[in-house]
Scaffold this motif. Structure first.
Motif, mmCIF file in Angstrom:
data_model
loop_
_atom_site.group_PDB
_atom_site.id
_atom_site.type_symbol
_atom_site.label_atom_id
_atom_site.label_comp_id
_atom_site.label_asym_id
_atom_site.label_seq_id
_atom_site.Cartn_x
_atom_site.Cartn_y
_atom_site.Cartn_z
ATOM 1 N N ILE A 110 -34.271 28.023 -18.290
ATOM 2 C CA ILE A 110 -33.039 27.334 -17.914
ATOM 3 C C ILE A 110 -32.887 26.115 -18.809
ATOM 4 O O ILE A 110 -33.805 25.294 -18.918
ATOM 5 N N ASP A 111 -31.728 25.994 -19.438
ATOM 6 C CA ASP A 111 -31.408 24.812 -20.233
ATOM 7 C C ASP A 111 -30.538 23.917 -19.363
ATOM 8 O O ASP A 111 -29.355 24.216 -19.132
ATOM 9 N N THR A 112 -31.110 22.837 -18.858
ATOM 10 C CA THR A 112 -30.393 21.971 -17.917
ATOM 11 C C THR A 112 -29.187 21.299 -18.554
ATOM 12 O O THR A 112 -28.268 20.898 -17.848
ATOM 13 N N THR A 113 -29.180 21.186 -19.885
ATOM 14 C CA THR A 113 -28.031 20.556 -20.553
ATOM 15 C C THR A 113 -26.807 21.461 -20.533
ATOM 16 O O THR A 113 -25.699 20.996 -20.783
ATOM 17 N N LYS A 114 -26.983 22.756 -20.221
ATOM 18 C CA LYS A 114 -25.864 23.695 -20.202
ATOM 19 C C LYS A 114 -25.419 24.051 -18.786
ATOM 20 O O LYS A 114 -24.520 24.869 -18.611
ATOM 21 N N LEU A 115 -26.055 23.447 -17.773
ATOM 22 C CA LEU A 115 -25.650 23.704 -16.392
ATOM 23 C C LEU A 115 -24.335 22.993 -16.107
ATOM 24 O O LEU A 115 -24.083 21.902 -16.622
ATOM 25 N N PRO A 116 -23.474 23.580 -15.275
ATOM 26 C CA PRO A 116 -22.200 22.909 -14.962
ATOM 27 C C PRO A 116 -22.443 21.636 -14.148
ATOM 28 O O PRO A 116 -23.375 21.560 -13.353
ATOM 29 N N VAL A 117 -21.603 20.656 -14.393
ATOM 30 C CA VAL A 117 -21.667 19.399 -13.655
ATOM 31 C C VAL A 117 -20.713 19.511 -12.474
ATOM 32 O O VAL A 117 -19.534 19.818 -12.646
ATOM 33 N N ILE A 118 -21.238 19.299 -11.275
ATOM 34 C CA ILE A 118 -20.416 19.375 -10.066
ATOM 35 C C ILE A 118 -20.261 17.958 -9.525
ATOM 36 O O ILE A 118 -21.234 17.283 -9.203
ATOM 37 N N ARG A 119 -19.028 17.505 -9.458
ATOM 38 C CA ARG A 119 -18.768 16.144 -8.993
ATOM 39 C C ARG A 119 -19.078 16.017 -7.505
ATOM 40 O O ARG A 119 -18.888 16.957 -6.729
ATOM 41 N N LYS A 120 -19.557 14.849 -7.127
ATOM 42 C CA LYS A 120 -19.883 14.574 -5.729
ATOM 43 C C LYS A 120 -18.604 14.504 -4.898
ATOM 44 O O LYS A 120 -17.585 14.010 -5.358
ATOM 45 N N LYS A 121 -18.717 14.976 -3.663
ATOM 46 C CA LYS A 121 -17.621 14.841 -2.711
ATOM 47 C C LYS A 121 -18.009 13.711 -1.774
ATOM 48 O O LYS A 121 -19.022 13.787 -1.089
ATOM 49 N N ILE A 122 -17.192 12.681 -1.763
ATOM 50 C CA ILE A 122 -17.517 11.471 -1.001
ATOM 51 C C ILE A 122 -16.389 11.186 -0.012
ATOM 52 O O ILE A 122 -15.208 11.260 -0.353
ATOM 53 N N ARG A 123 -16.805 10.848 1.214
ATOM 54 C CA ARG A 123 -15.807 10.483 2.223
ATOM 55 C C ARG A 123 -15.128 9.178 1.814
ATOM 56 O O ARG A 123 -15.733 8.331 1.167
ATOM 57 N N PRO A 124 -13.878 8.989 2.229
ATOM 58 C CA PRO A 124 -13.214 7.706 1.949
ATOM 59 C C PRO A 124 -14.025 6.550 2.533
ATOM 60 O O PRO A 124 -14.680 6.695 3.561
ATOM 61 N N ILE A 125 -13.989 5.415 1.892
ATOM 62 C CA ILE A 125 -14.768 4.244 2.317
ATOM 63 C C ILE A 125 -14.489 3.899 3.778
ATOM 64 O O ILE A 125 -15.400 3.550 4.518
ATOM 65 N N ALA A 126 -13.260 4.030 4.212
ATOM 66 C CA ALA A 126 -12.897 3.701 5.601
ATOM 67 C C ALA A 126 -13.612 4.598 6.607
ATOM 68 O O ALA A 126 -13.804 4.213 7.763
ATOM 69 N N LYS A 127 -14.040 5.789 6.184
ATOM 70 C CA LYS A 127 -14.709 6.724 7.095
ATOM 71 C C LYS A 127 -16.225 6.707 6.939
ATOM 72 O O LYS A 127 -16.917 7.496 7.570
ATOM 73 N N GLN A 128 -16.751 5.803 6.115
ATOM 74 C CA GLN A 128 -18.193 5.718 5.920
ATOM 75 C C GLN A 128 -18.804 4.727 6.901
ATOM 76 O O GLN A 128 -18.143 3.800 7.360
ATOM 77 N N GLY A 129 -20.081 4.945 7.202
ATOM 78 C CA GLY A 129 -20.808 4.040 8.089
ATOM 79 C C GLY A 129 -21.133 2.723 7.396
ATOM 80 O O GLY A 129 -21.070 2.622 6.164
ATOM 81 N N PRO A 130 -21.509 1.709 8.165
ATOM 82 C CA PRO A 130 -21.774 0.382 7.585
ATOM 83 C C PRO A 130 -23.003 0.361 6.666
ATOM 84 O O PRO A 130 -23.120 -0.536 5.832
ATOM 85 N N LEU A 131 -23.919 1.324 6.773
ATOM 86 C CA LEU A 131 -25.118 1.323 5.933
ATOM 87 C C LEU A 131 -25.035 2.329 4.787
ATOM 88 O O LEU A 131 -25.999 2.512 4.061
ATOM 89 N N GLU A 132 -23.885 2.986 4.608
ATOM 90 C CA GLU A 132 -23.738 3.931 3.502
ATOM 91 C C GLU A 132 -23.488 3.166 2.208
ATOM 92 O O GLU A 132 -22.890 2.100 2.186
ATOM 93 N N SER A 133 -23.969 3.747 1.102
ATOM 94 C CA SER A 133 -23.871 3.054 -0.182
ATOM 95 C C SER A 133 -22.640 3.465 -0.984
ATOM 96 O O SER A 133 -22.399 2.951 -2.061
ATOM 97 N N ARG A 134 -21.879 4.430 -0.485
ATOM 98 C CA ARG A 134 -20.661 4.848 -1.200
ATOM 99 C C ARG A 134 -19.499 4.851 -0.221
ATOM 100 O O ARG A 134 -19.627 5.168 0.901
#
Length: 134
Positions: A110-134
């Motif tokens: 496996i060549d990791t440089t050729k693997l597809p990049v999948i963007r993170k799915k992040i909840r909106p800031i308003a719906k995140q808990g107070p200790l979440e970092s995103r």
């Protein structure tokens, strides 16, 4: 200045789709060449285990020798604990090409440089808990 992150801290990865829980440790990170062009190197052993499946893995991040050698080298071994059987071994660079050798003799590269990049799915800031970092 030298920075070392403790490998004694770890985490738990839950794969809800498979009802599996993987417990893992983390490698140490070392700040290198701080007086020239700084870079971070991973080193040490990472242990991963899943009680439900009975599989465990040991991943070793090899630090670059003072003279010669390669950076980002890694070796790994996957074991089926109930039968005490090593089912797979891996070697290569964690950020490049990895070669997997299975107990039945098959190999896979496996060549990791050729693997597809999948963007993170992040909840909106308003719906995140107070200790979440995103």
């Amino acid at each position: 200045l030298s920075l070392t992150l403790s490998s004694s801290c770890g985490g738990v990865l839950h794969l809800l789709e498979h009802e599996e829980e993987y417990v893992f440790t983390l490698p140490s990170a070392y700040a290198r060449s701080i007086l020239t062009i700084p870079w971070v190197e991973l080193g040490g052993k990472v242990n991963i285990s899943c009680a439900r499946t009975g599989y465990s893995a040991t991943v070793t991040f090899h630090t670059k020798p003072f003279y010669g050698g390669k950076v980002h080298r890694v070796t790994a071994e996957v074991k089926h604990n109930p039968t005490n059987t090593i089912v797979c071994k891996a070697q290569g660079e964690w950020n490049g090409t990895l070669e997997f050798t299975y107990s039945n003799g098959d190999t896979k590269v496996i060549d990791t440089t050729k693997l597809p990049v999948i963007r993170k799915k992040i909840r909106p800031i308003a719906k995140q808990g107070p200790l979440e970092s995103r």
